[in-house]
Design a protein around this motif. Structure first.
Motif, PDB file in Angstrom:
ATOM      1  N   UNK A  27     -29.730 -74.806  32.083  1.00  0.00           N
ATOM      2  CA  UNK A  27     -28.507 -74.081  31.755  1.00  0.00           C
ATOM      3  C   UNK A  27     -27.795 -73.762  33.053  1.00  0.00           C
ATOM      4  N   UNK A  28     -26.512 -73.478  32.944  1.00  0.00           N
ATOM      5  CA  UNK A  28     -25.660 -73.250  34.112  1.00  0.00           C
ATOM      6  C   UNK A  28     -25.098 -71.833  34.002  1.00  0.00           C
ATOM      7  N   UNK A  29     -25.321 -71.031  35.039  1.00  0.00           N
ATOM      8  CA  UNK A  29     -24.891 -69.632  35.006  1.00  0.00           C
ATOM      9  C   UNK A  29     -23.957 -69.323  36.170  1.00  0.00           C
ATOM     10  N   UNK A  30     -22.962 -68.482  35.899  1.00  0.00           N
ATOM     11  CA  UNK A  30     -22.071 -67.976  36.942  1.00  0.00           C
ATOM     12  C   UNK A  30     -21.905 -66.473  36.740  1.00  0.00           C
ATOM     13  N   UNK A  31     -21.235 -65.823  37.695  1.00  0.00           N
ATOM     14  CA  UNK A  31     -21.235 -64.362  37.719  1.00  0.00           C
ATOM     15  C   UNK A  31     -20.164 -63.694  36.860  1.00  0.00           C
ATOM     16  N   UNK A  32     -19.222 -64.465  36.320  1.00  0.00           N
ATOM     17  CA  UNK A  32     -18.177 -63.856  35.490  1.00  0.00           C
ATOM     18  C   UNK A  32     -17.636 -64.897  34.519  1.00  0.00           C
ATOM     19  N   UNK A  33     -16.982 -64.414  33.457  1.00  0.00           N
ATOM     20  CA  UNK A  33     -16.386 -65.342  32.502  1.00  0.00           C
ATOM     21  C   UNK A  33     -15.197 -66.065  33.122  1.00  0.00           C
ATOM     22  N   UNK A  34     -14.519 -65.421  34.076  1.00  0.00           N
ATOM     23  CA  UNK A  34     -13.417 -66.093  34.769  1.00  0.00           C
ATOM     24  C   UNK A  34     -13.941 -67.290  35.566  1.00  0.00           C
ATOM     25  N   UNK A  35     -15.080 -67.081  36.236  1.00  0.00           N
ATOM     26  CA  UNK A  35     -15.677 -68.182  36.986  1.00  0.00           C
ATOM     27  C   UNK A  35     -16.172 -69.267  36.035  1.00  0.00           C
ATOM     28  N   UNK A  54     -22.693 -70.187  31.222  1.00  0.00           N
ATOM     29  CA  UNK A  54     -23.034 -68.858  30.734  1.00  0.00           C
ATOM     30  C   UNK A  54     -22.851 -67.784  31.802  1.00  0.00           C
ATOM     31  N   UNK A  55     -22.729 -66.567  31.329  1.00  0.00           N
ATOM     32  CA  UNK A  55     -22.641 -65.409  32.221  1.00  0.00           C
ATOM     33  C   UNK A  55     -24.045 -65.051  32.686  1.00  0.00           C
ATOM     34  N   UNK A  56     -24.182 -64.776  33.985  1.00  0.00           N
ATOM     35  CA  UNK A  56     -25.477 -64.421  34.553  1.00  0.00           C
ATOM     36  C   UNK A  56     -26.110 -63.257  33.800  1.00  0.00           C
ATOM     37  N   UNK A  57     -27.383 -63.391  33.464  1.00  0.00           N
ATOM     38  CA  UNK A  57     -28.098 -62.347  32.739  1.00  0.00           C
ATOM     39  C   UNK A  57     -28.402 -61.161  33.658  1.00  0.00           C
ATOM     40  N   UNK A  58     -28.535 -59.954  33.096  1.00  0.00           N
ATOM     41  CA  UNK A  58     -28.864 -58.778  33.926  1.00  0.00           C
ATOM     42  C   UNK A  58     -30.138 -58.972  34.741  1.00  0.00           C
ATOM     43  N   UNK A  59     -31.145 -59.623  34.142  1.00  0.00           N
ATOM     44  CA  UNK A  59     -32.397 -59.856  34.867  1.00  0.00           C
ATOM     45  C   UNK A  59     -32.172 -60.776  36.071  1.00  0.00           C
ATOM     46  N   UNK A 101     -25.737 -69.242  40.049  1.00  0.00           N
ATOM     47  CA  UNK A 101     -27.128 -69.525  39.702  1.00  0.00           C
ATOM     48  C   UNK A 101     -27.136 -70.742  38.803  1.00  0.00           C
ATOM     49  N   UNK A 102     -27.811 -71.773  39.233  1.00  0.00           N
ATOM     50  CA  UNK A 102     -27.692 -73.060  38.572  1.00  0.00           C
ATOM     51  C   UNK A 102     -29.061 -73.585  38.178  1.00  0.00           C
ATOM     52  N   UNK A 103     -29.159 -74.165  37.004  1.00  0.00           N
ATOM     53  CA  UNK A 103     -30.426 -74.710  36.554  1.00  0.00           C
ATOM     54  C   UNK A 103     -30.587 -76.181  36.839  1.00  0.00           C
ATOM     55  N   UNK A 104     -29.580 -76.827  37.437  1.00  0.00           N
ATOM     56  CA  UNK A 104     -29.657 -78.265  37.663  1.00  0.00           C
ATOM     57  C   UNK A 104     -30.608 -78.598  38.790  1.00  0.00           C
TER      58      UNK A 104
END
Length: 227
Positions: A27-35, A54-59, A101-104
Motif C-alpha cells: 500500500x502507498x501512504x502519504x501524510x495528507x489527503x492533499x498530498x 492512503x492517509x498515514x495511520x496514527x501508528x 511512507x511507501x510500501x513499494x
C-alpha cells in the motif's frame, strides 16, 4: 497494521511485454489527503499511476517521529566516522525528513534524488535482507576474442568476489538505514525463506514500512516531457 495489511493489493507491471504480479502485497501512504491527490495526478511509478493512496495511520506517524531521530543520528555518525566529516557529493545538505511512507519494494531515484537515505522498519516475522555490490561488466568479456572458457573463469571469479553478498538479519521492530550511495552502488532483496519462525502476534506475516524523503525540487512538474 495487521488489520490494515489485509486490504493491501499486489502491484502489476510489464516485463518483456508480459504483465506480471508482484509476490508482495503493498500500500502507498502519504501524510495528507492533499498530498494523496497530488500523488494520484502527478506521480508515476513503474510506468503507471497509483490510485490506491492512503492517509498515514496514527501508528505510522508515531513510528515516523522515532525513525526520523534514529536515521538522522545514524547519518551524523556515518559522516563523522566514515566520510571525513563531510556529506557525499550530491547528498542532501538538509536534515532527513520522512515525508512519505511507501510500501513499494523498488527504490526509484526519480523523486528522492541521488544519494538518497532510506529508513526501513521491519515488523513481524524475521527475514534475511541481502545486499550485493553493483560491479560494472567488462565488455571485452563478452567479445568473441574472449569466448574461451579458461579466460573467462578468472574474470568471473574476480567479479563474484567484488560483488560479494552481505546478509543482514531483520528481527521484529528493527530499523535498517540505507545510507547515501547505497541505491546507486548496491542491489538489495529479501531472500526467500524455506521455513520461518512465526511471530507471536503476526504469525507468518512480515510488514515493512519504508520511509523516504521526497524532494520538492524533484516534483514531476520539473521532469522534462516529450511532445
Amino acid at each position: 497494521m495487521l488489520t490494515e495489511a489485509l486490504t493491501f493489493g499486489r502491484d502489476t507491471f510489464k516485463l518483456f511485454d508480459r504483465v506480471v504480479e508482484s509476490p508482495h502485497s503493498m500500500a502507498f501512504y502519504v501524510d495528507s489527503w492533499e498530498e494523496a491527490a497530488r500523488q494520484r495526478n502527478d506521480y508515476i511509478y513503474n510506468g503507471s499511476r497509483i490510485t490506491d493512496i492512503r492517509r498515514t495511520l496514527p501508528e505510522m506517524d508515531k513510528a515516523k517521529a522515532k525513525v526520523q531521530i534514529a536515521v538522522n543520528a545514524e547519518i551524523k555518525r556515518r559522516i563523522e566516522q566514515f566520510q571525513g566529516g563531510a556529506k557525499l557529493k550530491y547528498q542532501s545538505p538538509r536534515e532527513w525528513i520522512p515525508n512519505a511512507s511507501v510500501g513499494y519494494h523498488s527504490d526509484q531515484l526519480t523523486y528522492v534524488g541521488p544519494r538518497a537515505v532510506i529508513g526501513s522498519l521491519s515488523l513481524g516475522v524475521a527475514r534475511e535482507f541481502r545486499v550485493c555490490k553493483v560491479v560494472a561488466r567488462d565488455d571485452s568479456a563478452s567479445s568473441p576474442a574472449s569466448a574461451d572458457e579458461r579466460t573467462r573463469k578468472p574474470s568471473d571469479a574476480v567479479r563474484a568476489d567484488a560483488e560479494g553478498q552481505i546478509a543482514i538479519h531483520l528481527p521484529h521492530n528493527s530499523l535498517l538505514v540505507m545510507h547515501a550511495a547505497m541505491q546507486e552502488e548496491w542491489k538489495h532483496s529479501i531472500a526467500p525463506a524455506p521455513a520461518i519462525d512465526p511471530h507471536p502476534a503476526s504469525g507468518n506475516k512480515r510488514i515493512n514500512i519504508t520511509y523516504r524523503h521526497y524532494k520538492d525540487s524533484l516534483h514531476p512538474r520539473y521532469t522534462p516531457r516529450l511532445g
